[in-house]
Scaffold this motif. Sequence first.
Motif, short mmCIF file in Angstrom:
data_model
loop_
_atom_site.label_atom_id
_atom_site.label_comp_id
_atom_site.label_asym_id
_atom_site.label_seq_id
_atom_site.Cartn_x
_atom_site.Cartn_y
_atom_site.Cartn_z
N UNK A 5 -35.49 -29.94 -38.07
CA UNK A 5 -36.57 -31.38 -38.53
C UNK A 5 -35.85 -31.99 -37.61
N UNK A 6 -35.38 -32.38 -36.65
CA UNK A 6 -34.94 -33.38 -35.90
C UNK A 6 -36.27 -33.25 -34.45
N UNK A 7 -36.59 -33.97 -34.19
CA UNK A 7 -36.86 -34.37 -32.56
C UNK A 7 -35.26 -35.10 -31.54
N UNK A 8 -35.35 -33.92 -30.26
CA UNK A 8 -34.22 -33.82 -29.97
C UNK A 8 -34.49 -34.38 -28.61
N UNK A 9 -33.88 -35.11 -28.07
CA UNK A 9 -34.31 -35.48 -26.72
C UNK A 9 -33.29 -35.92 -25.85
N UNK A 10 -33.35 -35.71 -24.36
CA UNK A 10 -32.22 -35.88 -23.45
C UNK A 10 -32.82 -36.32 -22.58
N UNK A 11 -31.43 -37.30 -22.12
CA UNK A 11 -31.55 -38.52 -21.61
C UNK A 11 -30.24 -38.73 -20.75
N UNK A 12 -30.39 -39.19 -19.36
CA UNK A 12 -29.42 -39.71 -17.88
C UNK A 12 -29.19 -40.47 -18.05
N UNK A 13 -28.09 -41.06 -17.54
CA UNK A 13 -27.39 -42.27 -16.26
C UNK A 13 -26.64 -41.50 -15.76
#
Length: 125
Positions: A31-39
């Motif tokens: 039900x949600x947009x899911x994002x991947x990030x990196x740092x």
Amino acid sequence: QVQLVESGGGLVQPGGSLRLSCTASGFTLDYYAIGWFRQAPGKEREGVSCISRSDGSPYYAPSLKGRFTISRDNTKNTVYLQMDTLKPEDTARYYCATETTTDYGCSGMADFDAWGPGTQVTVSS
């Protein structure tokens, strides 16, 4: 309570592959947009990829398209990030995140406000 937990990071040689997992609890992930990030150390956090809630459409940072693939398994309440042909510059801590107070989907990745603790990816020979 929305909770996200990443797993699958580790040490891999250049050219290798890893699959990261982002498992959700407390809510139904599709039900949600899911994002991947990196740092990476000393660098700003960057958006890597996102999967929309409606039809599962993927978004990729232009520099990563073709090497990374995002997917979702609703039966496991998990989003995956398949990373191939890894390079030393992919070394970073990887996080998954979603939005709980907005409804912009992947176009609003900058406003995602629920984050997992992250998983470390190190690409080195």
